[in-house]
Design an enzyme around this catalytic site. Structure first.
Site, PDB file in Angstrom:
ATOM      1  CG  ASP A 101     -10.917  -3.617  14.234  1.00  0.00           C
ATOM      2  OD1 ASP A 101     -11.646  -2.881  13.611  1.00  0.00           O
ATOM      3  OD2 ASP A 101     -10.198  -3.152  15.034  1.00  0.00           O
ATOM      4  CE  LYS A 129     -14.010  -3.476  17.353  1.00  0.00           C
ATOM      5  NZ  LYS A 129     -12.883  -2.855  18.035  1.00  0.00           N
ATOM      6  CG  ASP A 157      -5.966  -6.897  25.543  1.00  0.00           C
ATOM      7  OD1 ASP A 157      -6.409  -7.549  24.613  1.00  0.00           O
ATOM      8  OD2 ASP A 157      -5.088  -6.331  25.856  1.00  0.00           O
TER       9      ASP A 157
HETATM   10  P1  IMP Z   1      -7.881  -6.974  12.850  1.00  0.00           P
HETATM   11  O1  IMP Z   1      -6.649  -7.652  12.128  1.00  0.00           O
HETATM   12  O2  IMP Z   1      -7.820  -5.499  12.557  1.00  0.00           O
HETATM   13  O3  IMP Z   1      -8.938  -7.637  12.200  1.00  0.00           O
HETATM   14  O4  IMP Z   1      -7.627  -7.053  14.360  1.00  0.00           O
HETATM   15  C1  IMP Z   1      -7.999  -8.288  15.068  1.00  0.00           C
HETATM   16  C2  IMP Z   1      -7.198  -8.213  16.306  1.00  0.00           C
HETATM   17  O5  IMP Z   1      -7.409  -6.960  16.894  1.00  0.00           O
HETATM   18  C3  IMP Z   1      -8.343  -8.947  17.301  1.00  0.00           C
HETATM   19  O6  IMP Z   1      -7.955 -10.468  17.342  1.00  0.00           O
HETATM   20  C4  IMP Z   1      -8.086  -8.555  18.574  1.00  0.00           C
HETATM   21  O7  IMP Z   1      -6.941  -8.895  19.295  1.00  0.00           O
HETATM   22  C5  IMP Z   1      -7.617  -7.069  18.355  1.00  0.00           C
HETATM   23  N1  IMP Z   1      -8.921  -6.084  18.425  1.00  0.00           N
HETATM   24  C6  IMP Z   1      -9.680  -5.484  17.410  1.00  0.00           C
HETATM   25  N2  IMP Z   1     -10.673  -4.636  18.053  1.00  0.00           N
HETATM   26  C7  IMP Z   1     -10.589  -5.079  19.390  1.00  0.00           C
HETATM   27  C8  IMP Z   1     -11.673  -4.536  20.606  1.00  0.00           C
HETATM   28  O8  IMP Z   1     -12.681  -3.916  20.143  1.00  0.00           O
HETATM   29  N3  IMP Z   1     -11.206  -4.980  21.710  1.00  0.00           N
HETATM   30  C9  IMP Z   1     -10.105  -6.120  22.050  1.00  0.00           C
HETATM   31  N4  IMP Z   1      -9.156  -6.102  20.942  1.00  0.00           N
HETATM   32  C10 IMP Z   1      -9.689  -5.934  19.536  1.00  0.00           C
END
Ligand code: IMP
Ligand code: MG
Length: 175
Positions: A101, A129, A157
């Protein structure tokens, strides 16, 4: 609440996981045992399917981090909650994530694992994303690019709900 709307069907996931497994098997052929590091909890189903379709020697490790406290509300920095059991020094490592994300989690994990002197570290994520990613991260093996929406199912989730749906669905967290 209604069932999450299908974004990626079971058949589409299966076909894509087959392609990723073939690519990984080809790239790591003759490189010795590959360490698959699954990021809990979200990656557990993806890792289970992916790992069973590889044709190379591999073993499974898990790591757990925490970055979101309640549903989609951000808690701040990435925190290591559970570490791998065996040393990864000199090993080829593939981090298996459910979704990238902002990119902070994968960025943190890559740096942390690289500091332990593995032979290599690459990343595999089912979803990305890309328009929300804030740090410069490269996903070596990617399932699908998606938009800025909250997805559930196939391991992902929303506040622990819908993790075991067989497909990837979209929900509106404000519902
Ligand atoms: P980041 O550090 O922002 O890249 O977030 C990564 C983590 O956020 C992922 O491993 C997920 O556990 C959670 N996450 C981000 N977007 C989503 C989503 O749309 N659905 C479920 N979990 C998400
Ligand atoms: Mg995750």
């Amino acid at each position: 609440m209604p069932n999450p709307k299908t974004l990626i069907s079971e058949d589409e996931i299966k076909a894509r996981v087959d392609v990723l497994a073939s690519q990984i098997s080809l790239d790591y052929a003759d490189k010795g045992e590959l360490v698959l590091v699954g990021v809990l909890k979200g990656a557990f189903i993806f890792l289970a399917d992916l790992s069973r379709r590889l044709s190379i020697p591999r073993y499974i490790e898990f790591i757990a981090v925490s970055s979101y406290e309640h549903g989609s509300v951000r808690s701040g920095a990435v925190r290591l909650v559970m570490d791998v059991r065996r040393s990864i020094e000199g090993k080829h490592v593939l981090v298996v994530e459910d979704i990238v994300d902002t990119g902070h989690t994968i960025h943190y994990l890559i740096n942390m694992l690289k500091s332990r002197k593995p032979a290599s570290v690459r990343t595999c994520a089912l979803l990305h994303k890309e328009h929300k990613t804030e740090v410069d991260v490269h996903v070596d093996y990617l399932g699908f690019k998606i938009g800025d929406e909250w997805v559930v199912g196939y391991g992902l989730d929303y506040a622990e709900k819908d993790r075991t749906l067989p497909y990837i669905g979209v929900i509106d967290p404000t519902d």
